[in-house]
Scaffold this motif. Structure first.
Motif, PDB file in Angstrom:
ATOM      1  N   LEU A  80       0.854  -1.179   0.000  1.00 34.59           N
ATOM      2  CA  LEU A  80       0.000   0.000   0.000  1.00 34.59           C
ATOM      3  C   LEU A  80       0.893   1.233   0.000  1.00 34.59           C
ATOM      4  O   LEU A  80       1.827   1.333   0.785  1.00 34.59           O
ATOM      5  N   VAL A  81       0.619   2.183  -0.894  1.00 36.64           N
ATOM      6  CA  VAL A  81       1.356   3.436  -0.949  1.00 36.64           C
ATOM      7  C   VAL A  81       0.390   4.580  -0.688  1.00 36.64           C
ATOM      8  O   VAL A  81      -0.596   4.756  -1.406  1.00 36.64           O
ATOM      9  N   LEU A  82       0.664   5.343   0.363  1.00 37.82           N
ATOM     10  CA  LEU A  82      -0.173   6.473   0.751  1.00 37.82           C
ATOM     11  C   LEU A  82       0.649   7.752   0.727  1.00 37.82           C
ATOM     12  O   LEU A  82       1.861   7.723   0.949  1.00 37.82           O
ATOM     13  N   ASN A  83      -0.024   8.862   0.487  1.00 38.55           N
ATOM     14  CA  ASN A  83       0.644  10.151   0.600  1.00 38.55           C
ATOM     15  C   ASN A  83      -0.052  10.966   1.688  1.00 38.55           C
ATOM     16  O   ASN A  83      -1.258  11.151   1.651  1.00 38.55           O
ATOM     17  N   PRO A  84       0.725  11.468   2.680  1.00 34.64           N
ATOM     18  CA  PRO A  84       0.125  12.197   3.800  1.00 34.64           C
ATOM     19  C   PRO A  84      -0.037  13.692   3.554  1.00 34.64           C
ATOM     20  O   PRO A  84      -0.375  14.440   4.468  1.00 34.64           O
ATOM     21  N   GLY A  85       0.246  14.137   2.326  1.00 32.97           N
ATOM     22  CA  GLY A  85       0.116  15.556   2.017  1.00 32.97           C
ATOM     23  C   GLY A  85       1.445  16.224   1.728  1.00 32.97           C
ATOM     24  O   GLY A  85       1.511  17.438   1.540  1.00 32.97           O
ATOM     25  N   GLY A  86       2.534  15.426   1.674  1.00 36.02           N
ATOM     26  CA  GLY A  86       3.850  15.977   1.382  1.00 36.02           C
ATOM     27  C   GLY A  86       4.376  15.474   0.061  1.00 36.02           C
ATOM     28  O   GLY A  86       3.624  15.001  -0.790  1.00 36.02           O
ATOM     29  N   ILE A  87       5.698  15.541  -0.134  1.00 41.05           N
ATOM     30  CA  ILE A  87       6.285  15.066  -1.393  1.00 41.05           C
ATOM     31  C   ILE A  87       6.773  13.626  -1.265  1.00 41.05           C
ATOM     32  O   ILE A  87       7.167  13.023  -2.252  1.00 41.05           O
ATOM     33  N   VAL A  88       6.749  13.080  -0.048  1.00 44.82           N
ATOM     34  CA  VAL A  88       7.226  11.718   0.186  1.00 44.82           C
ATOM     35  C   VAL A  88       6.046  10.777   0.373  1.00 44.82           C
ATOM     36  O   VAL A  88       5.186  11.015   1.221  1.00 44.82           O
ATOM     37  N   ASN A  89       6.006   9.719  -0.424  1.00 45.03           N
ATOM     38  CA  ASN A  89       4.976   8.695  -0.258  1.00 45.03           C
ATOM     39  C   ASN A  89       5.373   7.730   0.851  1.00 45.03           C
ATOM     40  O   ASN A  89       6.547   7.411   1.018  1.00 45.03           O
TER      41      ASN A  89
END
Length: 447
Positions: A80-89
């Motif tokens: 699973l790949v999520l993004n928390p709102g930054g540039i790093v997944n």
């Protein structure tokens, strides 16, 4: 044969339905362990609980609606790949259940030694810059463990951990201890210190023909007196949202808040370019910027570049090596500035402001003046000891496109002014007696 084809069609339809299934539906009642951050994730229906873990404890870090906290980048059976709102997944591996301590929490009080070992193990697994900071971490363990075994109070433990933090000397490492355990320092004489606000006002009064500000001065701009050059001072990489003064903004979901920040950048940059867009050059001053959101920093920079470029890469430290490298491509804004760009930097330029500087380093046309930046790039990773004390560290490795990191040294400048690394001495360097002068701006004005 007819029944055979009918069966195949049903199977194809069924498999197609599975492939097209809503990712949120597939995530219901699943458990995941994050790579490189010492955290895990439990998803039930549409809600999540995000845990901070170590070898002894597992404590909820955040919880709520999944869609409001993370963007789902990709999902397959085990990844699973999520993004928390930054540039790093964030990358997660699927597990059958959470670690045992998350399910059956141990309420026993951890000893001083156990708290020390968790502190040491967390840095050992996730801190990325022992080499850059010239720290032998194994030696730290061997030196301090015998002392920890002899202590009899929380105060003594706090003093030892604070001593280790000071030894590493990383501005992103913090230890939050109760106020009752803090050593009070009484100054012998009151010291009059030059404030950042006073220095910024002196620059504006001395050099700008007209100053405009946005959101209480998070960004200010104008024209340099007697020139065709614009000047933009960015003092923070936070608080760009248009509803900055509205207290209700804090009740918004995190992803909405992050989007509001980026929309705020677009909003104010339209105003700035309308005012100074026809100038022959512009000065961007980050000398007093201690950081904030890296997305805001890169969004701002996008208004001063003219081509897509791979400007930086990021990976995270884990107990089994580093995570996969993630490359960031910067794209110019639709209405980017077209004149010359001068970027002012100092040792007080830190964190997200340094990410701006690191990305700008890939554009040789952007001339940098001042002194190398602070040298702390990573997003702050917050962890917690069994006794409840929170601490932070740097686990993300930012590099330029060639793979070079500037952690600990900072991003260099093309025109060196040898600013002091000490904040107060740096501020005082603008004054000679009662005379105020800014050597960086003076250098640009005589070009």
């Amino acid at each position: 044969m007819r029944n055979f084809y009918f069966t195949i069609c049903i199977l194809l339809i069924a498999s197609g339905a599975i492939a097209q299934q809503d990712p949120e539906e597939q995530l219901k009642n699943t458990s995941w362990v994050q790579q490189g951050y010492g955290r895990c994730l439990k998803i039930e229906e549409s809600n999540y609980t995000y845990y901070n873990t170590n070898s002894l404890t597992c404590k909820p870090l955040a919880e709520g609606n999944l869609k409001g906290r993370f963007t789902i980048i990709s999902l397959d059976k085990n990844k699973l790949v999520l993004n928390p709102g930054g540039i790093v997944n964030y990358i997660f591996k699927r597990v059958d259940s959470l670690p045992p301590m998350c399910i059956n929490a141990d309420s026993a009080v951890a000893s001083y030694e156990e708290n020390f070992k968790i502190f040491w193990e967390t840095f050992n697994d996730n801190y990325a810059f022992f080499k850059e900071r010239n720290i032998n971490w194994k030696q730290v363990y061997e030196e301090y463990l015998p002392r920890v075994k002899k202590i009899h109070s929380q105060k003594e433990l706090a003093n030892i951990l604070l001593e280790i933090v000071r030894k590493i000397d990383d501005g992103h490492i913090r230890l939050e201890i109760p106020d009752s355990l803090k050593t009070k320092v009484i100054a012998a004489k009151p010291v009059i210190r030059l404030k950042k606000d006073d220095l910024i006002k002196a620059i504006q009064d001395t050099y700008l023909a007209d100053t405009r500000t946005y959101n209480h001065g998070v960004i200010s701009w104008g024209k340099l007196k007697g020139s065709n050059s614009g000047y933009i001072l960015i003092r923070d990489m936070n608080n760009f949202a248009k509803d900055y003064n509205n207290k209700s903004k804090d009740s918004k979901q995190p992803l909405v808040q992050f989007d509001d920040e980026l929309n705020g950048v677009d909003h104010v940059m339209k105003k700035i370019l309308a005012d100074i867009g026809q100038s022959g050059s512009v000065v961007i001053d980050l000398r007093f910027n201690g950081g904030g959101l890296e997305t805001v920093a890169l969004k701002l920079l996008s208004y001063f570049v003219r081509e897509n470029k791979h400007v930086l890469s990021v990976e995270a430290k884990t107990d089994q090596g580093n995570t996969a490298i993630q490359k960031y491509i910067l794209k110019p804004a639709n209405t980017a500035y077209t004149g010359k760009v001068y970027l002012l930097l100092s040792g007080q330029t830190a964190s997200a402001a340094e990410i701006f500087a690191l990305a700008a380093h890939s554009y040789p046309s952007i001339k940098t003046i001042g002194s190398r930046t602070n040298g702390i790039f990573s997003e702050i990773l917050w962890k917690e000891l069994p006794n409840g004390w929170e601490f932070s560290l740097s686990n993300e490795i930012y590099t330029d496109p060639a793979g070079k990191t500037y952690e600990g040294t900072g991003v260099p400048v093309s025109s060196e002014l040898n600013y002091s690394r000490n904040r107060l001495d740096f501020y005082n360097s603008f004054y000679s007696g009662n005379r105020f002068t800014d050597k960086a701006i003076d250098q640009i004005l005589i070009k």
